[in-house]
Design a protein around this motif. Sequence first.
Motif, PDB file in Angstrom:
ATOM      1  N   PRO A  49       0.792  -1.238   0.000  1.00  0.00           N
ATOM      2  CA  PRO A  49       0.000   0.000   0.000  1.00  0.00           C
ATOM      3  C   PRO A  49       0.819   1.280   0.000  1.00  0.00           C
ATOM      4  N   MET A  50       2.034   1.248   0.550  1.00  0.00           N
ATOM      5  CA  MET A  50       2.838   2.474   0.597  1.00  0.00           C
ATOM      6  C   MET A  50       3.467   2.813  -0.743  1.00  0.00           C
ATOM      7  N   HIS A  51       3.503   1.857  -1.658  1.00  0.00           N
ATOM      8  CA  HIS A  51       4.156   2.090  -2.942  1.00  0.00           C
ATOM      9  C   HIS A  51       3.370   3.054  -3.824  1.00  0.00           C
ATOM     10  N   LEU A  52       2.046   2.970  -3.782  1.00  0.00           N
ATOM     11  CA  LEU A  52       1.220   3.799  -4.663  1.00  0.00           C
ATOM     12  C   LEU A  52       1.473   5.299  -4.480  1.00  0.00           C
ATOM     13  N   PRO A  53       1.380   5.848  -3.257  1.00  0.00           N
ATOM     14  CA  PRO A  53       1.632   7.292  -3.109  1.00  0.00           C
ATOM     15  C   PRO A  53       3.063   7.682  -3.441  1.00  0.00           C
ATOM     16  N   ALA A 111      11.734  -1.273   8.066  1.00  0.00           N
ATOM     17  CA  ALA A 111      11.536   0.123   7.691  1.00  0.00           C
ATOM     18  C   ALA A 111      12.799   0.731   7.092  1.00  0.00           C
ATOM     19  N   LEU A 112      13.948   0.366   7.651  1.00  0.00           N
ATOM     20  CA  LEU A 112      15.209   0.895   7.118  1.00  0.00           C
ATOM     21  C   LEU A 112      15.431   0.448   5.677  1.00  0.00           C
ATOM     22  N   ALA A 113      15.224  -0.834   5.414  1.00  0.00           N
ATOM     23  CA  ALA A 113      15.397  -1.342   4.046  1.00  0.00           C
ATOM     24  C   ALA A 113      14.355  -0.743   3.109  1.00  0.00           C
ATOM     25  N   MET A 114      13.129  -0.588   3.602  1.00  0.00           N
ATOM     26  CA  MET A 114      12.074   0.002   2.776  1.00  0.00           C
ATOM     27  C   MET A 114      12.373   1.445   2.406  1.00  0.00           C
ATOM     28  N   SER A 115      13.041   2.174   3.291  1.00  0.00           N
ATOM     29  CA  SER A 115      13.373   3.559   2.989  1.00  0.00           C
ATOM     30  C   SER A 115      14.225   3.658   1.733  1.00  0.00           C
ATOM     31  N   PHE A 116      15.232   2.801   1.635  1.00  0.00           N
ATOM     32  CA  PHE A 116      16.086   2.801   0.443  1.00  0.00           C
ATOM     33  C   PHE A 116      15.321   2.293  -0.776  1.00  0.00           C
ATOM     34  N   GLU A 117      14.462   1.306  -0.564  1.00  0.00           N
ATOM     35  CA  GLU A 117      13.663   0.758  -1.662  1.00  0.00           C
ATOM     36  C   GLU A 117      12.713   1.810  -2.236  1.00  0.00           C
ATOM     37  N   LEU A 158      12.127  -2.808 -10.651  1.00  0.00           N
ATOM     38  CA  LEU A 158      13.290  -3.697 -10.648  1.00  0.00           C
ATOM     39  C   LEU A 158      14.433  -3.098  -9.836  1.00  0.00           C
ATOM     40  N   ALA A 159      14.735  -1.831 -10.083  1.00  0.00           N
ATOM     41  CA  ALA A 159      15.831  -1.176  -9.364  1.00  0.00           C
ATOM     42  C   ALA A 159      15.560  -1.117  -7.864  1.00  0.00           C
ATOM     43  N   GLY A 160      14.325  -0.773  -7.498  1.00  0.00           N
ATOM     44  CA  GLY A 160      13.979  -0.674  -6.086  1.00  0.00           C
ATOM     45  C   GLY A 160      14.098  -1.997  -5.358  1.00  0.00           C
ATOM     46  N   ARG A 161      13.705  -3.065  -6.013  1.00  0.00           N
ATOM     47  CA  ARG A 161      13.796  -4.380  -5.385  1.00  0.00           C
ATOM     48  C   ARG A 161      15.238  -4.839  -5.237  1.00  0.00           C
ATOM     49  N   LEU A 162      16.073  -4.500  -6.198  1.00  0.00           N
ATOM     50  CA  LEU A 162      17.496  -4.825  -6.080  1.00  0.00           C
ATOM     51  C   LEU A 162      18.129  -4.055  -4.921  1.00  0.00           C
ATOM     52  N   VAL A 163      17.779  -2.779  -4.795  1.00  0.00           N
ATOM     53  CA  VAL A 163      18.292  -1.970  -3.686  1.00  0.00           C
ATOM     54  C   VAL A 163      17.777  -2.510  -2.357  1.00  0.00           C
ATOM     55  N   TRP A 164      16.497  -2.888  -2.322  1.00  0.00           N
ATOM     56  CA  TRP A 164      15.930  -3.464  -1.094  1.00  0.00           C
ATOM     57  C   TRP A 164      16.672  -4.738  -0.711  1.00  0.00           C
ATOM     58  N   GLY A 165      16.935  -5.606  -1.683  1.00  0.00           N
ATOM     59  CA  GLY A 165      17.651  -6.844  -1.397  1.00  0.00           C
ATOM     60  C   GLY A 165      19.041  -6.586  -0.849  1.00  0.00           C
ATOM     61  N   LEU A 166      19.733  -5.612  -1.428  1.00  0.00           N
ATOM     62  CA  LEU A 166      21.072  -5.261  -0.941  1.00  0.00           C
ATOM     63  C   LEU A 166      21.005  -4.699   0.474  1.00  0.00           C
ATOM     64  N   ALA A 167      20.016  -3.846   0.727  1.00  0.00           N
ATOM     65  CA  ALA A 167      19.860  -3.274   2.067  1.00  0.00           C
ATOM     66  C   ALA A 167      19.547  -4.354   3.096  1.00  0.00           C
ATOM     67  N   ALA A 192      10.199 -12.654  -1.410  1.00  0.00           N
ATOM     68  CA  ALA A 192       9.670 -11.412  -0.859  1.00  0.00           C
ATOM     69  C   ALA A 192       9.577 -10.305  -1.904  1.00  0.00           C
ATOM     70  N   ALA A 193      10.572 -10.230  -2.776  1.00  0.00           N
ATOM     71  CA  ALA A 193      10.642  -9.119  -3.724  1.00  0.00           C
ATOM     72  C   ALA A 193       9.737  -9.302  -4.929  1.00  0.00           C
ATOM     73  N   PHE A 194       9.520 -10.560  -5.340  1.00  0.00           N
ATOM     74  CA  PHE A 194       8.784 -10.787  -6.577  1.00  0.00           C
ATOM     75  C   PHE A 194       7.554 -11.678  -6.397  1.00  0.00           C
ATOM     76  N   LEU A 195       7.734 -12.888  -5.919  1.00  0.00           N
ATOM     77  CA  LEU A 195       6.629 -13.847  -5.886  1.00  0.00           C
ATOM     78  C   LEU A 195       5.488 -13.373  -4.988  1.00  0.00           C
ATOM     79  N   ARG A 196       5.806 -13.006  -3.769  1.00  0.00           N
ATOM     80  CA  ARG A 196       4.768 -12.582  -2.831  1.00  0.00           C
ATOM     81  C   ARG A 196       4.181 -11.223  -3.222  1.00  0.00           C
ATOM     82  N   ALA A 197       4.952 -10.427  -3.962  1.00  0.00           N
ATOM     83  CA  ALA A 197       4.525  -9.067  -4.290  1.00  0.00           C
ATOM     84  C   ALA A 197       3.721  -8.971  -5.578  1.00  0.00           C
ATOM     85  N   ILE A 198       3.470 -10.090  -6.245  1.00  0.00           N
ATOM     86  CA  ILE A 198       2.775 -10.061  -7.535  1.00  0.00           C
ATOM     87  C   ILE A 198       1.429  -9.324  -7.466  1.00  0.00           C
TER      88      ILE A 198
END
Length: 198
Positions: free
Chosen positions: A41-45, A82-88, A120-129, A149-155
Amino acid sequence: MTMRKQNRIRRLTLTGLFLALGLVLPFLTGQIPLVGSMLLPMHLPVFLSALLCGFEYGAPMAFVLPLLRSTLFGMPPMYPTALAMSFELCTYALVSGYFYLHSRWQCTKTLYRSLLLAMLAGRLVWGLAQYILLGLNGKAFTMSAFLSAAFLRAIPGILIQLILIPAIMVALRRAKLTPLYAFGHSAGEGETAAERGE
């Protein structure tokens, strides 16, 4: 008041509204982590803020959003989520806002390209974080956990974004409320015939 100052105030106001929306929308999922990780839900805004106001406004808001929400409501947990999501989310705003607003043609095809590249970029950054943050605590973050977490569950959430965001942008463009009209671009530039209603 100059047009530049009016535009800046308008963008700041919209950014604040999107920040508030990002704080409220997760309540629709009951603040259940599993549901939230599926519907995102936070991605839309975040995407809308970057696309409508520019990455200069959307990216700082996106970085602050999960940290502020964790501080105010305890969800998502500050570490490491939350920290990883901030970078994502910041990456989503940077990439989508920059590529869309600096494209020669701001059409629906460009919008989809910007969204997909940002996702794609955001998920890669999230994974690295996640890898770094969990590693600091002596925990592992495997490739299977990342893909799940980044792809399958987020479909479901990805599909919702790919449907709603272009629909909202086209509707706002027809109402002359997108950056093409609100922030000084020439009317009609970059529009496709379909978006002009032809």
